[in-house]
Design a protein around this motif. Sequence first.
Motif, PDB file in Angstrom:
ATOM      1  N   PHE A 177       0.826  -1.086  -0.044  1.00  0.00           N
ATOM      2  CA  PHE A 177       0.045  -0.105  -0.104  1.00  0.00           C
ATOM      3  C   PHE A 177       0.871   1.272   0.117  1.00  0.00           C
ATOM      4  CE2 PHE A 177      -4.262  -1.823   2.166  1.00  0.00           C
ATOM      5  CZ  PHE A 177      -4.348  -2.516   1.177  1.00  0.00           C
ATOM      6  N   CYS A 221      -9.833  -0.124   7.832  1.00  0.00           N
ATOM      7  CA  CYS A 221      -8.462  -0.074   7.287  1.00  0.00           C
ATOM      8  C   CYS A 221      -8.083   1.273   6.968  1.00  0.00           C
ATOM      9  CB  CYS A 221      -8.440  -1.050   6.188  1.00  0.00           C
ATOM     10  SG  CYS A 221      -6.840  -1.159   5.269  1.00  0.00           S
ATOM     11  N   ILE A 222      -6.853   1.749   7.544  1.00  0.00           N
ATOM     12  CA  ILE A 222      -6.247   2.891   7.298  1.00  0.00           C
ATOM     13  C   ILE A 222      -5.088   2.933   6.117  1.00  0.00           C
ATOM     14  CG2 ILE A 222      -6.947   3.996   9.512  1.00  0.00           C
ATOM     15  CD1 ILE A 222      -4.019   3.540  10.210  1.00  0.00           C
ATOM     16  N   ARG A 223      -5.109   1.689   5.672  1.00  0.00           N
ATOM     17  CA  ARG A 223      -4.037   1.370   4.392  1.00  0.00           C
ATOM     18  C   ARG A 223      -2.604   1.628   5.120  1.00  0.00           C
ATOM     19  NH1 ARG A 223      -8.891   2.578   2.202  1.00  0.00           N
ATOM     20  NH2 ARG A 223      -8.763   1.890  -0.046  1.00  0.00           N
ATOM     21  N   CYS A 224      -2.407   1.285   5.970  1.00  0.00           N
ATOM     22  CA  CYS A 224      -0.856   1.533   6.649  1.00  0.00           C
ATOM     23  C   CYS A 224       0.177   0.587   6.112  1.00  0.00           C
ATOM     24  CB  CYS A 224      -1.035   1.639   8.230  1.00  0.00           C
ATOM     25  SG  CYS A 224      -1.303  -0.023   8.985  1.00  0.00           S
ATOM     26  N   GLY A 225      -0.296  -0.670   5.803  1.00  0.00           N
ATOM     27  CA  GLY A 225       0.362  -1.651   4.956  1.00  0.00           C
ATOM     28  C   GLY A 225       1.127  -2.630   6.231  1.00  0.00           C
ATOM     29  N   SER A 226       0.905  -2.354   7.241  1.00  0.00           N
ATOM     30  CA  SER A 226       1.724  -2.947   8.255  1.00  0.00           C
ATOM     31  C   SER A 226       1.379  -4.122   8.294  1.00  0.00           C
ATOM     32  CB  SER A 226       0.891  -2.499   9.618  1.00  0.00           C
ATOM     33  OG  SER A 226       1.892  -2.349  10.766  1.00  0.00           O
ATOM     34  N   CYS A 227       0.289  -4.771   7.952  1.00  0.00           N
ATOM     35  CA  CYS A 227      -0.298  -6.177   7.660  1.00  0.00           C
ATOM     36  C   CYS A 227       0.736  -6.840   6.361  1.00  0.00           C
ATOM     37  CB  CYS A 227      -1.550  -6.381   7.621  1.00  0.00           C
ATOM     38  SG  CYS A 227      -2.401  -5.452   6.339  1.00  0.00           S
ATOM     39  N   ILE A 278      -5.113  -8.523   3.149  1.00  0.00           N
ATOM     40  CA  ILE A 278      -5.908  -7.360   3.212  1.00  0.00           C
ATOM     41  C   ILE A 278      -6.568  -7.074   1.993  1.00  0.00           C
ATOM     42  CG2 ILE A 278      -4.160  -5.678   3.111  1.00  0.00           C
ATOM     43  CD1 ILE A 278      -7.524  -5.263   4.927  1.00  0.00           C
ATOM     44  N   TYR A 308      -0.461  -7.368  13.687  1.00  0.00           N
ATOM     45  CA  TYR A 308       0.111  -6.057  13.183  1.00  0.00           C
ATOM     46  C   TYR A 308      -0.625  -5.063  13.108  1.00  0.00           C
ATOM     47  CZ  TYR A 308       4.814  -8.532  13.375  1.00  0.00           C
ATOM     48  OH  TYR A 308       5.898  -9.150  13.512  1.00  0.00           O
ATOM     49  N   CYS A 309      -1.965  -5.325  12.984  1.00  0.00           N
ATOM     50  CA  CYS A 309      -2.928  -4.345  12.442  1.00  0.00           C
ATOM     51  C   CYS A 309      -3.312  -3.209  13.531  1.00  0.00           C
ATOM     52  CB  CYS A 309      -4.059  -4.917  12.088  1.00  0.00           C
ATOM     53  SG  CYS A 309      -5.533  -3.833  11.587  1.00  0.00           S
ATOM     54  N   PRO A 310      -3.275  -1.885  13.358  1.00  0.00           N
ATOM     55  CA  PRO A 310      -3.612  -0.916  14.527  1.00  0.00           C
ATOM     56  C   PRO A 310      -5.206  -1.083  14.505  1.00  0.00           C
ATOM     57  CG  PRO A 310      -3.045   0.248  12.360  1.00  0.00           C
ATOM     58  CD  PRO A 310      -2.850  -1.463  12.413  1.00  0.00           C
ATOM     59  N   MET A 311      -6.020  -1.379  13.514  1.00  0.00           N
ATOM     60  CA  MET A 311      -7.364  -1.349  13.720  1.00  0.00           C
ATOM     61  C   MET A 311      -7.942  -2.535  14.278  1.00  0.00           C
ATOM     62  SD  MET A 311      -7.495   1.609  12.941  1.00  0.00           S
ATOM     63  CE  MET A 311      -9.180   2.028  12.868  1.00  0.00           C
ATOM     64  N   ILE A 320      -8.140  -5.267  12.586  1.00  0.00           N
ATOM     65  CA  ILE A 320      -9.210  -6.262  11.668  1.00  0.00           C
ATOM     66  C   ILE A 320      -8.692  -7.585  11.525  1.00  0.00           C
ATOM     67  CG2 ILE A 320      -9.530  -6.208   9.083  1.00  0.00           C
ATOM     68  CD1 ILE A 320      -8.913  -3.178   9.254  1.00  0.00           C
ATOM     69  N   VAL A 338      -7.954  -9.686   9.736  1.00  0.00           N
ATOM     70  CA  VAL A 338      -7.523 -10.035   8.190  1.00  0.00           C
ATOM     71  C   VAL A 338      -7.519 -11.703   7.820  1.00  0.00           C
ATOM     72  CG1 VAL A 338      -6.067  -9.518   6.314  1.00  0.00           C
ATOM     73  CG2 VAL A 338      -6.298  -7.724   8.222  1.00  0.00           C
TER      74      VAL A 338
HETATM   75  S1  SF4 Z   1      -2.652  -3.424   9.254  1.00  0.00           S
HETATM   76 FE1  SF4 Z   1      -4.687  -2.928   9.482  1.00  0.00          FE
HETATM   77  S2  SF4 Z   1      -5.200  -0.722   8.954  1.00  0.00           S
HETATM   78 FE2  SF4 Z   1      -2.967  -1.420   8.256  1.00  0.00          FE
HETATM   79  S3  SF4 Z   1      -3.308  -1.923   6.022  1.00  0.00           S
HETATM   80 FE3  SF4 Z   1      -3.542  -3.775   7.122  1.00  0.00          FE
HETATM   81  S4  SF4 Z   1      -5.662  -4.139   7.528  1.00  0.00           S
HETATM   82 FE4  SF4 Z   1      -5.310  -1.912   7.011  1.00  0.00          FE
END
Ligand code: SF4
Lengths: 308, 395
Positions: B149, B315-321, B344, B374-377, B379, B381
């Motif tokens: 992302f 999802c804030i599209r941080c790409g952490s996951c 995701i 790893y997801c701050p939200m 989710i 996934v």
């Molecule tokens: S870590 Fe969570 S918030 Fe960030 S892109 Fe993945 S699903 Fe989205």
Amino acid sequence: MLDKRSVVGFILDNLRRTGDPLAATGEELSSWAAGVPRPPSEYLIYTGHLYQLVPRMRASIGALRAIDSSPGSGLVLRLGRLAAGALSIAPDGGLSSRVSAMLRNAHDLLRASGIEASYAGPSEPYSGILLHDLGLVDPFREQARRVLDFLEASRARVVVTLDPHTTYALRELYPKYVGSPPEVRHILELVDPSAVTRRAGVGAEDLKVHDSCLLAKALGLHGRLREVLSSAGYRVHEPARSGTRTFCCGGPLSSLFPRVAAEISRRRMEQLSALPGIAVSACPVCLANLGALGEVMDWLEVVEAGRR
Amino acid sequence: MSGDPFLELKREAYRWLSDERARAGMERASASFEASRRLLEGNAYVEELAREVREVKRRALRELESLVARARESLERNGAHVVVARTRDDALRAVGDIVGSGKLVVKSKSIVTEELGLREYLRGLGNEVWETDLGEFLLQISGNRPSHFVAVSMHLPREEVLDLLREKLNYRGPGDVPSMVGAVREFLRDRIMRADVGITGANAVAAEDGAVVQVENEGNARLTGTVPPVNVVVTGIDKVVPTLVDAFRVALLESYYVGGTPPTYVNVTSGPSGTRDVEHVLVRPAQGAKEMHVVLVDNGRSAALGTPLEEVLACIRCGSCQLACPVLTTVGPAWSSGAYMGGIGVLWTAITMGAGAARPLADMCAECRVCEEYCPMGIRVGLLAGEIKRGAGQT
Ligand code: SF4
């Protein structure tokens, strides 16, 4: 290159013909259990075939990878009727005897913890977990029902599972798909840490733990595994990715994307190689995959019953 | 072409697997991700921020329809033109109508514009279009798909970048990274200064204030949004949150989760540029864009409300996951529907293209579910990708 239909067809065909997804024989599944009592008993060991399948998993991983890597890989190969013969997955004998020893050890560890468990032998059905993981909902449900009937008929109060995949299937998936089995306990929840010691012949005091994703994330047993290993007298080393943030062994992709699985295994082994000691897992799928690339032992190979 | 989506995915995966350079690039990106994630360990401020953003998003999704209406009103009050596009085609048409043809268009990075295929669409209308984010620019000139992302070009190691610049920009300078970045900067500056239209994305849209918030480190989005006379913001309706303070929180959290640090720039845009400095008469523009357009894209998002996929809209599209994913960091852009990659990506593909398009991709999810850690939200996934594998959402 193999398409999905061929891989799925191969597994379903084996299951229909032999009751096992990789066509393991009754002898392979149950020869470890000489002297282990048969049901009924309060505690029933349910292996779900998974540890016994390690030698066949190892062989099939290699065979599938070879097919996907063959020069004619532009060609879509249909395994269909070729079945097990063509996909030479003859189990390797050395690994088979290792697995038998692990399973016997599991029984002994339970006994040392005050639990007399029985095992049903070759009539024990396969758990169906691979079907679930491949997205095959109906065959999974069918298989789960078979297992549920078997467990109920055994009249056991507690079902003792030995690996994280089978535990997850029984504990989390069966209630969703077919209904709840009797109480399910993973062996790590039953073994008394003070009743285990380092297994004779293991030449190291340092272990590096590779956590199975399911054992850590879905079952939360990674702490318990360390407790048992430390209590046995080992120094436990942690890779950067461990516990619930572990790094997959690649196993779940080994049937559909064998070369991707192999690369993930290689990356994990590389991460582990930075640490001292023997790599240890508590999962037959991790053992089949990572063990193909270097020395990996199962926790059931490094501890035994006895006080330190 | 076999027409079998499974085999196509496998072929692509094996192709990337054999690409030593791409693998080296992804290994480096994963290692640097691990290092930046360690900066966040035990950071109570960021943890609190994540908790607040989870709450903000949960509330926003509960009243999304009215928030979108509110955002539209507020933005229009501030002098922006707003379109709420129900489908991908509606969104493309809306942007196409604003841009027209024969224009020089510059773009900052926006996943929603990837989802729409906006660059290709505008080029098809006869416009010259340039990506101004370095990573996106490299993908554009290489014809590659993004592999993440945010770190879109993580599969392109420096050796590959040098080859690309030599071939596509006739670059003759040295192969060190700063020199290469400098050359691209000159090339893109020239386009930004001459552009007719600047297209930007958003990390969040504040409904109450009628403002768009975007974080970045390169400074290209700030220039893209202000130098050309026309600014078009294209973003998803899932980005709408109640207030500007909420929007800031989202933007900050995204930045921390991407790189472990605060953003270099946070851009807030609440309308076109203007001045009343002479006799209090409003004159547009002053130094920034003369026109501001906002296209809020639905494309399956509101249909996901009330379904198991609703949580994905947070999802804030941080790409952490994605950087934590053993599979994605092994096969890179192969595991993607274009704009959306990894586990995701399976979920966003299901939302924006339907479960049928997502299902073949779900086969590649190992369901290890480490992404969720790893997801701050929060989710789920891996769990949801597994459900799609097993037929969820299919009719
Ligand atoms: S870590 Fe969570 S918030 Fe960030 S892109 Fe993945 S699903 Fe989205």
